[in-house]
Scaffold this motif. Structure first.
Motif, PDB file in Angstrom:
ATOM      1  N   LEU A   9      -1.850   9.622  -1.664  1.00 44.02           N
ATOM      2  CA  LEU A   9      -2.639   9.633  -2.884  1.00 44.02           C
ATOM      3  C   LEU A   9      -3.133  11.043  -3.129  1.00 44.02           C
ATOM      4  O   LEU A   9      -3.690  11.692  -2.258  1.00 44.02           O
ATOM      5  CB  LEU A   9      -3.811   8.666  -2.756  1.00 44.02           C
ATOM      6  N   ARG A  45      -4.612   7.937   4.315  1.00 44.91           N
ATOM      7  CA  ARG A  45      -4.428   8.299   2.916  1.00 44.91           C
ATOM      8  C   ARG A  45      -4.956   9.680   2.560  1.00 44.91           C
ATOM      9  O   ARG A  45      -4.431  10.320   1.659  1.00 44.91           O
ATOM     10  CB  ARG A  45      -5.092   7.267   2.001  1.00 44.91           C
ATOM     11  N   SER A 102      -4.585  -2.398   2.343  1.00 53.20           N
ATOM     12  CA  SER A 102      -4.047  -1.126   1.868  1.00 53.20           C
ATOM     13  C   SER A 102      -3.559  -1.239   0.425  1.00 53.20           C
ATOM     14  O   SER A 102      -3.747  -0.319  -0.372  1.00 53.20           O
ATOM     15  CB  SER A 102      -2.920  -0.631   2.779  1.00 53.20           C
ATOM     16  N   ASP A 110      -5.275   0.925  -2.456  1.00 56.80           N
ATOM     17  CA  ASP A 110      -4.394   1.834  -3.191  1.00 56.80           C
ATOM     18  C   ASP A 110      -4.483   1.603  -4.708  1.00 56.80           C
ATOM     19  O   ASP A 110      -4.589   2.545  -5.477  1.00 56.80           O
ATOM     20  CB  ASP A 110      -2.937   1.681  -2.734  1.00 56.80           C
TER      21      ASP A 110
END
Length: 158
Positions: A2, A47, A147, A151
Motif C-alpha cells: 500500500l 503493509r 487483511s 486493505d
C-alpha cells in the motif's frame, strides 16, 4: 504494498486490537482467542515496513503488558520479535499466495506465543501443554479476512 497509509485506520485498528485482547470471552473459548495485537503488528509491519517497526511494536507490547497485568516486558519483547521477523521477510512474504501467508502468520504468532509461554514459565506460571498455540492457529484462520478488510478500508480512507 500500500502506497498510502491511513493513520486514523492505523490508530483505530490498534485500539480495537488492544480492547479485543482484554475483552471478556466465554471461558471455554478463552484459549482460542486470537492474538489480536500480534495480528495488527504483523499486518502493519507487513503493509508499511517503513512506518511501523520494532520500537513501536515494543511500545504496544508494553501497553498490552500493562492492560493484561503481566510482568512488564513479556509482551513487549514478543511484539518486537513479531515486528523483527516480519521486517526480515516482508519482501518474500508479499509474493506468497494467501494460504502461504496464513502459514507464515501461524509460524510467527506461534513463535510469539512460545516466547510468551517460556517467559511466563520462567517467572513461575504453572500452565503446561501446547494449548498456548491455539491463538496462533485462530489468528492464521482470521488472517485472510482481516487483511482483506484492512486493505479495503485503507484504500478507501487513504
Amino acid at each position: 504494498m500500500l502506497s498510502v497509509i491511513s493513520y486514523p485506520l492505523f490508530a483505530v485498528s490498534i485500539l480495537l486490537a488492544l480492547v479485543l485482547s482484554i475483552s471478556l470471552f466465554p471461558l471455554d473459548w478463552l484459549t482460542f482467542r486470537p492474538e489480536w495485537l500480534g495480528l495488527m503488528v504483523f499486518y502493519w509491519t507487513f503493509r508499511a515496513p517503513g512506518r511501523f517497526g520494532i520500537l513501536l511494536a515494543w511500545c504496544l507490547g508494553l501497553l498490552l503488558d500493562v492492560l493484561e497485568s503481566t510482568p512488564l516486558g513479556v509482551n513487549g519483547l514478543a511484539m518486537a520479535v513479531i515486528a523483527f521477523l516480519v521486517l526480515t521477510m516482508h519482501q518474500r512474504l508479499r509474493m506468497y499466495p494467501l494460504i502461504q501467508q496464513c502459514l507464515m502468520v501461524f509460524l510467527v504468532l506461534g513463535i510469539n506465543q512460545m516466547l510468551v509461554h517460556f517467559l511466563k514459565q520462567l517467572l513461575g506460571a504453572d500452565n503446561t501443554g501446547f494449548s498456548y498455540l491455539w491463538p496462533a492457529a485462530t489468528g492464521a484462520l482470521i488472517w485472510p479476512f482481516l487483511s482483506g478488510l484492512l486493505d479495503n478500508l485503507n484504500r478507501k480512507l487513504g
